[in-house]
Design an enzyme around this catalytic site. Sequence first.
Site: not given
Ligand code: F6P
Length: 363
Positions: A107, A152, A250, A286
């Site tokens: 962004s 993150d 992840e 989270q």
């Molecule tokens: O960047 C924040 C985050 O929560 C990451 O930790 C995760 O991989 C991603 O966004 C999940 O994105 P969405 O909510 O679009 O599934």
Amino acid sequence: KRRIGVMTSGGDAPGMNGAVRAVVRMSIAQNCEAYAIYEGYEGLVQGGDMIREMGWEDVRGFLSEGGTLIGTARCKAFMERPGRLNAAKNMIIKGIDALIICGGDGSLTGADKFRGEWPGLLEELVEKKELTAEQVEPFKHLNIVGLVGSIDNDLSMTDATIGCYSSLGRICESVDCIDATALSHQRAFVIEVMGRHCGWLALMAGVSTGADYVFLPENPPSENWEAEMCSIIKRHRDLGKRKTIVIVAEGAHDRNLRKISPLHVKTLLTDTLRLDTRITTLGHVQRGGTACAYDRMLATLQGAEAVKAVLEATPDTPSPVICMVENKIERRPLLQAVKQTHEVAEAIAAKDFDRAMGLRDAE
Ligand code: F6P
């Protein structure tokens, strides 16, 4: 009066509302007008009612609300020039020539690109007779200031991003809950946490909860990690531990960049160690919920600093991002911070994990 726009973009993060509140109130305190841009870049592209002036009272109660009350979106239209042309037009119509964006690295880079194109966009709008030369005349320069909102904690040059400590707290609470049930049944749990390509949440959650084993993208385990992990966990069990917690980021993978799946880890614990094992994916729990005190403070101090940065900017100042460096709020060049962040991802993709770890350490 100077008009300053504020928006939240990308994934929401606890503390974003605190940042919006601080920008609005600091702008008003500095004799400027504050405008909220709803739904991230989408609001900028659409204009009209999506860009609204905010008064002091409009942000009352924002500090303690989770998510982002002015909305966010991953906007495709802004990635194309016609979308950015519309955005520029809407800003001129509203008289806004400064944007404070609270979001992740993507962004913030988009915003800086917009700034680079700004004079050209205005010329094109005049050429196309969408605006007159007189209308664009007072808005020669666009100011962009970034605030990093992301759970993150993945941006280089700042010690903490707005939202990361709230998320870490939520993960710890969740692991505490899991601990209680795991202990009761002498079970093992494989817990997947967020963080995209960054292992900060997983690592800090591991440290804070005393996990048995943690998988991170930046520091993959050795080639024979399966045997190594099992032997560590067996040792812990032999020492009398009644539960086992393995945290998997992840984005975790092995040294050949093959994803480490929680299911594979579970199978190992079940088949090799005969542990009754469950998998918990914490998911968006989270990311939601109210901001912790640290994130409220970070958002407030950084939001106020962002307004100062707008007011002190000159046409030659590179767009800044507001950072937390050794407990001090500081400005850093936005593009450099993003570049350094990408270098970590590049090092991981090139399997140069020493470099990835070195870059993270240097942050
Ligand atoms: O960047 C924040 C985050 O929560 C990451 O930790 C995760 O991989 C991603 O966004 C999940 O994105 P969405 O909510 O679009 O599934």
